[in-house]
Design a protein around this motif. Structure first.
Motif, mmCIF file in Angstrom:
data_model
loop_
_atom_site.group_PDB
_atom_site.id
_atom_site.type_symbol
_atom_site.label_atom_id
_atom_site.label_comp_id
_atom_site.label_asym_id
_atom_site.label_seq_id
_atom_site.Cartn_x
_atom_site.Cartn_y
_atom_site.Cartn_z
ATOM 1 N N SER A 24 0.812 -1.216 0.000
ATOM 2 C CA SER A 24 0.000 0.000 0.000
ATOM 3 C C SER A 24 0.845 1.266 0.000
ATOM 4 O O SER A 24 0.359 2.326 -0.367
ATOM 5 N N PRO A 28 0.620 4.768 -4.174
ATOM 6 C CA PRO A 28 0.464 6.196 -4.496
ATOM 7 C C PRO A 28 1.631 6.746 -5.315
ATOM 8 O O PRO A 28 1.436 7.530 -6.243
ATOM 9 N N ASP A 29 2.854 6.322 -5.000
ATOM 10 C CA ASP A 29 4.017 6.776 -5.772
ATOM 11 C C ASP A 29 3.942 6.276 -7.206
ATOM 12 O O ASP A 29 4.263 7.003 -8.149
ATOM 13 N N ARG A 32 1.296 8.277 -9.054
ATOM 14 C CA ARG A 32 1.794 9.617 -9.335
ATOM 15 C C ARG A 32 2.758 9.595 -10.528
ATOM 16 O O ARG A 32 2.682 10.436 -11.426
#
Length: 93
Positions: A24, A28-29, A32
């Motif tokens: 998790s 997000p990285d 992005r």
């Protein structure tokens, strides 16, 4: 043949597998970085379309008849890319 092949619970299973594989914290990285890549791809394709358009515009101000190339700009929130000039090529020792 493929009737009802993709159901909502299939997507849930795929999402769980992706979270388990990548963790998790990395998701997000990764999202992005994917978004930045897509923005760059979009700006490059737009520049290519402008470059391939019929040249009905007036010639460039320098009189060569060639239109000026549009530089690719950094995406919002991204540091601008810099390229070394011909005099800045120094090899580390």
């Amino acid at each position: 043949m493929f009737r009802n092949a993709l159901q909502p619970w299939h997507l849930l299973v795929v999402a769980i597998v992706v979270i388990v594989l990548f963790g998790s914290k990395r998701l997000p990285d990764t999202a992005r970085a994917l978004g930045k890549s897509l923005r760059i791809l979009k700006s490059e394709t737009k520049a290519m379309k402008e470059e391939d358009a019929p040249q009905t515009a007036a010639p460039s101000p320098d009189g060569t008849g060639q239109q000026a190339r549009h530089p690719v700009q950094a995406a919002p929130g991204e540091a601008p890319l810099t390229s070394p000039t011909s005099g800045d090529h120094t090899a580390p020792r």
